[in-house]
Design a protein around this motif. Sequence first.
Motif, short mmCIF file in Angstrom:
data_model
loop_
_atom_site.label_atom_id
_atom_site.label_comp_id
_atom_site.label_asym_id
_atom_site.label_seq_id
_atom_site.Cartn_x
_atom_site.Cartn_y
_atom_site.Cartn_z
N SER A 164 0.82 -1.20 0.00
CA SER A 164 0.00 0.00 0.00
C SER A 164 0.87 1.26 0.00
N HIS A 165 2.02 1.16 0.59
CA HIS A 165 2.92 2.32 0.62
C HIS A 165 4.10 2.02 -0.31
N TRP A 402 -16.74 -3.19 -1.67
CA TRP A 402 -17.26 -3.54 -0.34
C TRP A 402 -18.75 -3.87 -0.41
N THR A 437 -11.10 -6.85 -2.89
CA THR A 437 -11.07 -5.75 -1.93
C THR A 437 -9.64 -5.31 -1.57
N ALA A 438 -8.63 -6.15 -1.87
CA ALA A 438 -7.25 -5.74 -1.60
C ALA A 438 -6.46 -5.57 -2.89
N ASP A 442 -5.52 -1.46 -2.28
CA ASP A 442 -6.38 -1.80 -1.15
C ASP A 442 -7.52 -0.78 -1.01
N THR A 444 -9.26 0.38 1.47
CA THR A 444 -9.18 1.43 2.50
C THR A 444 -8.28 2.57 2.03
N ASN A 527 -5.19 11.22 9.61
CA ASN A 527 -5.49 9.96 10.29
C ASN A 527 -6.57 10.14 11.36
N MET A 530 -10.08 10.32 9.78
CA MET A 530 -10.32 9.32 8.74
C MET A 530 -11.80 8.93 8.65
N GLY A 531 -12.45 8.85 9.81
CA GLY A 531 -13.87 8.47 9.82
C GLY A 531 -14.71 9.38 8.95
N LEU A 534 -13.86 9.14 5.24
CA LEU A 534 -14.42 7.95 4.60
C LEU A 534 -15.93 8.10 4.42
N ASP A 535 -16.60 8.72 5.39
CA ASP A 535 -18.05 8.96 5.24
C ASP A 535 -18.31 9.80 3.99
#
Lengths: 685, 685
Positions: A164-165, A402, A437-438, A442, A444, A527, A530-531, A534-535
């Motif tokens: 991912s990084h 998802w 999903t990954a 990924d 997320t 970070n 993040m919630g 993402l919403d």
Amino acid sequence: MDHIEVQTGVSRLERVAKDNFAKERDSAAFSIREMTHLLNGGKERTDARERAEQLMERDPEIKATNFFDNDRPTDRARTMALLRRHRELHVELEGKDDLLSEWLLSTMESYDRSSSMRLYVHQVLFRETIWAQGTSEQWKEYEQDIHHMRVLGCYSMTELGHSSHLPGLETTATFDRQRDEFVIHSPSITATKWWIGMSGQAATHTVVLAQLMIDGKNHGLHWFIVPLRSRDTGRLHPGVTAGDIGAKVGRQGLDNGWIQFSQVRVPRKNMLARWATVTREGKYTPPQSQALVYASLIGERLLVLPGLYDMVSQAVTIAVRYGVARVQGGINKQLMDFQAHQTSLMPIVAITYGLNINAKVYQEEWKKRLNLSQVKGREKEFIELSQEMHSISAGFKAWFGWWAAEAFETIRRTMGGHAYSSYNAVGGLIADFGVITAGGGDNTVLAQQTARYLFSGLKRSQQKKSLAESIKYLERAEQSHAHKFDLNTEKDRIESMEFLSLSCLRRAAQGLMDRVSEGGKMEDAWNHNMGSLLDASKSHTYYLMIHTFWKYIQTVEREDLRKVLTDLLELSSFHFLERLASLLMEHQILQASEISFIRGRVVELCAKLRHQALPLVDAFGESIELVPFLIDRTAWPDWIIKAPLGRYDGAIYSNYHNIIKSAPRCFGTPDYWATSVAPLTKSNL
Amino acid sequence: MDHIEVQTGVSRLERVAKDNFAKERDSAAFSIREMTHLLNGGKERTDARERAEQLMERDPEIKATNFFDNDRPTDRARTMALLRRHRELHVELEGKDDLLSEWLLSTMESYDRSSSMRLYVHQVLFRETIWAQGTSEQWKEYEQDIHHMRVLGCYSMTELGHSSHLPGLETTATFDRQRDEFVIHSPSITATKWWIGMSGQAATHTVVLAQLMIDGKNHGLHWFIVPLRSRDTGRLHPGVTAGDIGAKVGRQGLDNGWIQFSQVRVPRKNMLARWATVTREGKYTPPQSQALVYASLIGERLLVLPGLYDMVSQAVTIAVRYGVARVQGGINKQLMDFQAHQTSLMPIVAITYGLNINAKVYQEEWKKRLNLSQVKGREKEFIELSQEMHSISAGFKAWFGWWAAEAFETIRRTMGGHAYSSYNAVGGLIADFGVITAGGGDNTVLAQQTARYLFSGLKRSQQKKSLAESIKYLERAEQSHAHKFDLNTEKDRIESMEFLSLSCLRRAAQGLMDRVSEGGKMEDAWNHNMGSLLDASKSHTYYLMIHTFWKYIQTVEREDLRKVLTDLLELSSFHFLERLASLLMEHQILQASEISFIRGRVVELCAKLRHQALPLVDAFGESIELVPFLIDRTAWPDWIIKAPLGRYDGAIYSNYHNIIKSAPRCFGTPDYWATSVAPLTKSNL
Ligand SMILES: Cc1cc2nc3c(=O)[nH]c(=O)nc-3n(C[C@H](O)[C@H](O)[C@H](O)COP(=O)(O)OP(=O)(O)OC[C@H]3O[C@@H](n4cnc5c(N)ncnc54)[C@H](O)[C@@H]3O)c2cc1C
Ligand SMILES: Cc1cc2nc3c(=O)[nH]c(=O)nc-3n(C[C@H](O)[C@H](O)[C@H](O)COP(=O)(O)OP(=O)(O)OC[C@H]3O[C@@H](n4cnc5c(N)ncnc54)[C@H](O)[C@@H]3O)c2cc1C
């Protein structure tokens, strides 16, 4: 003994199932055939699809059948044989019947997702990297070999320790000025290229993402072409260690693998040099824009949408057919008549239609934009448009990836124990789907990239700069949403999602500012919020899908189709509002009574559409067999769907039982009887 | 070539992982060892567990190792060998060390869920049916044979065509007065007994649920003992057709099967006759209460809770260890430091603790109530208490079964691509788990049984009748919930869930009444209000689990444990409130601002507990190796967890790679090279 046919009486329940199928098909409120054309993208495409399906089903080397009893070596071999056959058919048809050739590919994907992933790795990941990152000379050098699969390629990005990084990747490509070569090297275990599709057994070449080192200086990640195996013998070249990755959750036919390079030398021309170059002297020129370097990933990511459509449409077909065929005990109550069954399955059917339409619209749109990249003087515009497209494709992959995972789980739960039988195919679809999903970024991480784009859009809007089409609504950043939404209109349903996205974004922006002004680093602030980010990403993506679905329906001419599509759209949008309900209330966009209304509408629309369920899933694959004196429907061919419980003709029980009876070792005393059972049953311990 | 050891440099990332493990273990805010005792149910139980683990790991016939590369026949044989060995160990220890024997069973379950399901089928389903439904003579006849596995039993309830609606079962047991026998018969394909565990290859006997027919009259479902196979040879008895069910999503080691009876005769005494009887003359006496007939199912269903605890605790251990060990690229940012990672995993850790505690409490409670059934004159009380327990066990199985399914999916998503490797065990846990949502009673059906109990409770409360403990809050049916909840207290958090359950129930009751008073049938009315009924069932079950967790903590003496458990409880209850958020607002129990508060608290508590994550998962299986001069920790033994990414020592990468390298056919040119690859790569097509 493996094939005896035990005929125990007639099956009343199977007759009931067939009757119900006939009744529900007769009550279709729209032309199934015309709907199929719409989903396929036109009548001539349906025709090509039907020919492709017939060709594949009959091909003696493809042997259309299920393969749920295969072991790993058999499956790995089967998929490669399929790939070879596909290539032969493709070469045969080339330039003569491209539509047929296209549908052969698509049919292979529907039939078996391991074979198609082999092809995807070679044809999309490997090939398009060379096409998009290589100079025209480099492309010319490989084009024909790739096309004819004289070179079989794979794509080595991920490492055991990093993915991912990407900046953390450890593989190095060190320029050796003396010999005008790059030395490709894996310095540690965690530098091992990992998961690489086709590298386990079959690939002869790979593109490798590695840190470019010149005179001890790291110039960051670049792509290199590295041969892996002899095209003659399949043996690994010296310095290359590669192996198969073994047992996976799904896609057993694909030889994912791992690769370590020990000072492997390739000529300088093996660095893909369209955007960045290294001269004979070791002088390095960096790319002009990173956006150009990564643009090719957008097209690949957009392919996830038709992939999801393909897989979910098969699974929901099986579940709906079972729900219609299965009655409870003696009474004639069909599972589909339970409210919970309807609210489980109907939204999935509806959104699957939306996925098909979104897939088509965005594929087209991307093609148009890519053309722009060829027009001199419009590069800047292209870069902007591709940034928007990147955000869209990332959001779709994350949130509908998802969504699909949940849809599969819901489908599984509507089938009771029978989803647990491999022969009913749903288990395999779920397992094969898992990688989505990954893999390819990924979710997320991708969902946050959409948030990043939204966030920069919000800033642009505050600076009164223009915004791309898909985020135009952010211009209303200052506007309040105090007005009441009329949830009976699609326009207002969409608007409430827009306002939600905006409101989540504002909250995140506030949170970011607070943290940064307290002296926090932007990365930490991100970070901590993040919630909300993402919403925002989620409500934005739901809005976008509904919006596109809505626009598209307005172009549909046939009234019967438009009518049912409008119901499906409405159900989809109420369903998304229900998913967002708690956020919509928390952000005070909707009130409790409106949420009750939304939930009520979902139940009503599910009940309304319930009797169109069978025709709607039929239309996913409706095809017609033209024989001289009659017309016979076939729908998603049974050999593609595989599940006996998903059969078109409703003969679910007898076929299920027959499949089980012909599975290996169905009958007979097992080998372990003597060693592990008899010592107990015969003893007096 | 299968076992070469490629050592490519040192792994810096692995060293970092080990360092982080040491640091985070050192910062444990509680005694891990004491927490393990608490989870295991006391120190002496931990001791027994450790001995059991050591015994099993060392047993040469058990060969503790992973089995992800096995094919079906190998797996079926392996589990039966394990079962045999387990029985030998058990008989050896009997009456001498029952605790050790108990933990051997539990360890077998943790290690391999196919073997334990073989045992469960025989020991619980088959055995307890005879024990609970048979007369004492019948029980005596079989007790010893079952105990020593001279008779290997299975449980034939489900049929191909029927399960959730049992009255529809088609298998008949017809009384033949002349010969004083029952004739067991499967009249159709859909009457085939289906899925029956161990019937595929190993079982010698079964209990069969069949319609009892006497003189053409159907007296409904009763249990019959029917021999299937010769105990000597394993061959099927004439008239019995049985076969293996083939490929399944998971539990590959278990031989699920199907059975057809063709006029199979058994003596009259093979009908289990504790509650209903048929005399020599064919006179039938029905059971006094159905509750007595089904009481034995409650204990079985309660076993789902420890099962969920076992599986989820393993999976979340793997994910947390990976999240702590994995750092992003060059920077030292652990995955566990991402907010999304914390909010994904920490609630699962918390609720897993709650599951352990609830499992213990309700198992104890059920034992107590069962004793009551033996006390003369208290049968009526027992029946009432067992109705309550039925509702509790059904609700727990449904809602925590579904919760666990989501937890597994969340866990999978936190592991990126690596969850897709079978060797990391999470895929296998998910696959094995799959059966739980349908098997042993379908969750959608069970969730409604809890709703039914609540609904009758509501009616009792309106009639001012007394209510069982778990639904006492329904007495407040008339009371409004206008008062503000103080969400900082556990009491009020619990109360808000109670009020939600009540409010959903009231809405459903209103809906039912409306429909029935319009002349609708109760069954249809029920179906039309299924949504609200399920909502009530859900909030009730969440409330109950939190309530039990809360009460339990008050009995914990050690402050360090109580403190961290209180945090876990708080996170669990805020998490459930977040899940219920949209309902809580829709029913106007909480306001938007309170929901924001709840979501904020979830994030805060996750962050607070994040640094206890590793110690908390260690405690699931913490055990100590006592060697003369030092004490060494081992935790969930690596051989049980299996996943290299879940290793206790943090050496994740090297072990992962070593497992892959020793998998069959990791190296070498595949057989299909010559037929499917070379023709492409060598050709000039
Ligand atoms: C691995 C495995 C092992 C098993 N072992 C055994 C065994 O040893 N012995 C045995 O007898 N059985 C066994 N079973 C069978 C198991 O008990 C049944 O699968 C289960 O009872 C569900 O029945 P079904 O599969 O027929 O689902 P169905 O009854 O067909 O139900 C399908 C779906 O319909 C919906 N539905 C059904 N009824 C309702 C309702 N009233 N309201 C709303 N929705 C509804 C639900 O979504 C349900 O999932 C096993 C099953 C599996 C998968
Ligand atoms: C079957 C399969 C085929 C594949 N084929 C190929 C191939 O052909 N070529 C190739 O190069 N690669 C391939 N991959 C690799 C795939 O691209 C990676 O698995 C994927 O990029 C995820 O990386 P990872 O597994 O290292 O996850 P990690 O980077 O370890 O991430 C693990 C988890 O951490 C969390 N996380 C990580 N970063 C963040 C963040 N910034 N914010 C919040 N949460 C975060 C997420 O929950 C994520 O799931 C394949 C993978 C699979 C499973």
